[in-house]
Design a protein around this motif. Structure first.
Motif, PDB file in Angstrom:
ATOM      1  N   GLN A   6       0.797  -1.213   0.086  1.00  0.00           N
ATOM      2  CA  GLN A   6       0.021   0.047   0.145  1.00  0.00           C
ATOM      3  C   GLN A   6       0.890   1.165   0.032  1.00  0.00           C
ATOM      4  OE1 GLN A   6      -2.696   0.530   3.224  1.00  0.00           O
ATOM      5  NE2 GLN A   6      -3.981   1.881   1.939  1.00  0.00           N
ATOM      6  N   LEU A   7       0.854   1.867  -1.108  1.00  0.00           N
ATOM      7  CA  LEU A   7       1.524   2.963  -1.177  1.00  0.00           C
ATOM      8  C   LEU A   7       1.203   3.990  -2.557  1.00  0.00           C
ATOM      9  CD1 LEU A   7       4.647   3.404  -0.210  1.00  0.00           C
ATOM     10  CD2 LEU A   7       5.465   2.882  -2.153  1.00  0.00           C
ATOM     11  N   SER A   8       1.317   5.371  -1.907  1.00  0.00           N
ATOM     12  CA  SER A   8       0.753   6.312  -3.077  1.00  0.00           C
ATOM     13  C   SER A   8       1.736   6.614  -4.061  1.00  0.00           C
ATOM     14  CB  SER A   8       0.214   7.422  -2.311  1.00  0.00           C
ATOM     15  OG  SER A   8       0.111   8.571  -3.309  1.00  0.00           O
TER      16      SER A   8
ATOM     17  N   PHE B 235       2.065   2.553 -15.515  1.00  0.00           N
ATOM     18  CA  PHE B 235       1.305   3.713 -14.914  1.00  0.00           C
ATOM     19  C   PHE B 235       0.219   3.729 -15.856  1.00  0.00           C
ATOM     20  CE2 PHE B 235       0.940   8.383 -13.926  1.00  0.00           C
ATOM     21  CZ  PHE B 235       0.518   8.482 -12.485  1.00  0.00           C
ATOM     22  N   MET B 236      -0.973   3.055 -15.650  1.00  0.00           N
ATOM     23  CA  MET B 236      -2.223   2.792 -16.566  1.00  0.00           C
ATOM     24  C   MET B 236      -3.330   3.267 -15.600  1.00  0.00           C
ATOM     25  SD  MET B 236      -1.230   0.963 -19.259  1.00  0.00           S
ATOM     26  CE  MET B 236      -2.465  -0.047 -19.499  1.00  0.00           C
ATOM     27  N   GLY B 237      -3.917   4.141 -16.141  1.00  0.00           N
ATOM     28  CA  GLY B 237      -5.381   4.534 -15.370  1.00  0.00           C
ATOM     29  C   GLY B 237      -5.219   5.249 -13.977  1.00  0.00           C
TER      30      GLY B 237
ATOM     31  N   HIS C 217      -6.791  10.356 -12.187  1.00  0.00           N
ATOM     32  CA  HIS C 217      -7.308  10.198 -10.650  1.00  0.00           C
ATOM     33  C   HIS C 217      -6.619  11.139  -9.642  1.00  0.00           C
ATOM     34  CE1 HIS C 217     -10.122   7.354 -11.457  1.00  0.00           C
ATOM     35  NE2 HIS C 217      -9.434   6.449 -11.767  1.00  0.00           N
ATOM     36  N   LEU C 218      -5.570  11.995 -10.041  1.00  0.00           N
ATOM     37  CA  LEU C 218      -4.618  12.672  -9.437  1.00  0.00           C
ATOM     38  C   LEU C 218      -4.786  14.336  -9.349  1.00  0.00           C
ATOM     39  CD1 LEU C 218      -1.347  10.835 -10.260  1.00  0.00           C
ATOM     40  CD2 LEU C 218      -2.735  10.287  -8.184  1.00  0.00           C
ATOM     41  N   ARG C 219      -4.683  14.646  -8.109  1.00  0.00           N
ATOM     42  CA  ARG C 219      -4.901  16.220  -8.378  1.00  0.00           C
ATOM     43  C   ARG C 219      -3.592  17.014  -8.460  1.00  0.00           C
ATOM     44  NH1 ARG C 219      -8.841  19.051  -5.148  1.00  0.00           N
ATOM     45  NH2 ARG C 219      -7.490  20.823  -4.822  1.00  0.00           N
TER      46      ARG C 219
HETATM   47  C1  LIG Z   1      -8.925   3.226 -12.978  1.00  0.00           C
HETATM   48  S1  LIG Z   1      -7.971   2.081 -11.777  1.00  0.00           S
HETATM   49  C2  LIG Z   1      -6.846   1.681 -12.953  1.00  0.00           C
HETATM   50  C3  LIG Z   1      -6.136   0.404 -12.450  1.00  0.00           C
HETATM   51  C4  LIG Z   1      -5.067  -0.456 -13.603  1.00  0.00           C
HETATM   52  N1  LIG Z   1      -3.928   0.333 -13.223  1.00  0.00           N
HETATM   53  C5  LIG Z   1      -5.497  -0.450 -14.717  1.00  0.00           C
HETATM   54  O1  LIG Z   1      -5.135   0.208 -15.528  1.00  0.00           O
HETATM   55  O2  LIG Z   1      -6.525  -1.309 -14.777  1.00  0.00           O
HETATM   56  C6  LIG Z   1      -6.965   3.239 -10.740  1.00  0.00           C
HETATM   57  C7  LIG Z   1      -6.167   2.786  -9.702  1.00  0.00           C
HETATM   58  O3  LIG Z   1      -5.272   3.604  -9.157  1.00  0.00           O
HETATM   59  C8  LIG Z   1      -5.282   3.741  -7.738  1.00  0.00           C
HETATM   60  N2  LIG Z   1      -4.926   5.131  -7.108  1.00  0.00           N
HETATM   61  C9  LIG Z   1      -5.547   6.364  -7.286  1.00  0.00           C
HETATM   62  N3  LIG Z   1      -4.924   7.185  -6.613  1.00  0.00           N
HETATM   63  C10 LIG Z   1      -3.406   6.496  -6.440  1.00  0.00           C
HETATM   64  C11 LIG Z   1      -2.326   7.089  -6.100  1.00  0.00           C
HETATM   65  N4  LIG Z   1      -2.338   8.288  -5.571  1.00  0.00           N
HETATM   66  N5  LIG Z   1      -1.514   6.330  -5.727  1.00  0.00           N
HETATM   67  C12 LIG Z   1      -1.365   5.021  -6.073  1.00  0.00           C
HETATM   68  N6  LIG Z   1      -2.674   4.526  -6.810  1.00  0.00           N
HETATM   69  C13 LIG Z   1      -3.708   5.298  -6.649  1.00  0.00           C
HETATM   70  C14 LIG Z   1      -6.742   3.376  -7.575  1.00  0.00           C
HETATM   71  O4  LIG Z   1      -6.796   2.682  -6.242  1.00  0.00           O
HETATM   72  C15 LIG Z   1      -7.183   2.354  -8.384  1.00  0.00           C
HETATM   73  O5  LIG Z   1      -6.706   0.988  -8.293  1.00  0.00           O
END
Ligand SMILES: C[S@@+](CC[C@H](N)C(=O)[O-])C[C@H]1O[C@@H](n2cnc3c(N)ncnc32)[C@H](O)[C@@H]1O
Length: 257
Positions: free
Chosen positions: A117-119, A135-137, A141-143
């Protein structure tokens, strides 16, 4: 906390069904010992449908290579890399619930993968670079999307980056000048000028969507962060080579001081 999963005796189908149900909902639809994790996914058989187009662009043999999957979710891509023989695969995600899914999936498949578990903002803590970073998807989701790309470049990017971002707006890319006059404002009217759409509230019911690039912006963000695009397997996906940071600023970047 890092957990290393070693191949274990397969679960019974009933045990898998129970665990899959307990850990629902799933974003990755996978077949775990005959049990589909997300059969009604709104993107259909995701991420298999995406992976089928990307797979030919990733080396089939990753023996001796190290891989980091950032935002690994239930571990689909991490597991595909391990199946290709990668020596070490690390999957990180900020959401522990997804990591529980990933640990279960790897265990059922008998794949030795480290999940932590790591951001993305904390990846300096990994203390090493990886041959391939996935680094997919995650970007949208990031500010702070550029901070994340800069940190990836600085701390973990070895040779290759496999990148995906949702894109909205124009999919056109036009040549841009190196500079524009202060009074030349027309360029900002062009749909194809690099744009990040800011989502103040929700998009697609999801409050974790913040910045959605158009195609030109996705590509410019990568270049600006030191990732040279070498393949474009499908609309939103890029395979990049890590290179020196472009000399865009007069001095060192503030965060790296
Ligand atoms: C749309 S999913 C994509 C999952 C996978 N990488 C894919 O392409 O199918 C976004 C993922 O990014 C994770 N995530 C969101 N913010 C993050 C952050 N700051 N650091 C690490 N992971 C993050 C979410 O928990 C989620 O599992």
């Amino acid at each position: 906390m890092t957990t290393s999963i070693s191949p274990q005796t397969p679960f019974t189908r009933e045990q898998i069904e129970t665990r899959v149900r307990e850990l629902a909902p799933w974003f990755h639809n996978m077949n775990l010992g005959g049990v589909q994790t997300a059969p009604d996914h709104f993107l259909f058989d995701y991420p298999n449908v995406k992976w089928r187009k990307i797979a030919p662009f990733v080396p089939e043999d990753l023996s001796g290579k190290t891989v980091l999957d950032i935002g690994c979710n239930a571990g689909f891509y991490a597991m595909e890399m391990k199946k290709r023989g990668a020596q070490r695969v690390v999957g990180i995600d900020s959401d522990e619930r997804y990591l529980k899914q990933a640990r279960l999936a790897a265990q059922v498949n008998g794949l030795d993968i480290e999940f932590e578990q790591l951001s993305v903002y904390e990846i300096g803590a990994l203390g090493t670079k990886f041959d391939l970073v996935i680094f997919m998807g995650v970007l949208y989701h990031l500010r702070h999307p550029l901070l994340a790309l800069d940190l990836i470049h600085e701390h973990v990017a070895g040779d290759w980056l496999l990148f995906q971002s949702m894109q909205r707006g124009s999919d056109q890319v036009q040549p841009l000048q190196d500079d524009y006059d202060f009074w030349q404002m027309d360029i900002f009217q062009e749909e194809s000028f690099p744009r990040l759409y800011f989502i103040e509230n929700r998009y697609s019911g999801d409050a974790t969507n913040w910045w959605i690039p158009n195609r030109a912006a996705a590509e410019a963000l990568l270049r600006s962060s030191g990732f040279q695009i070498v393949e474009h397997p499908e609309a939103e996906v890029y395979l990049c080579r890590t290179e020196e940071l472009p000399d865009l600023l007069d001095g060192p970047r503030p965060y790296s001081n």
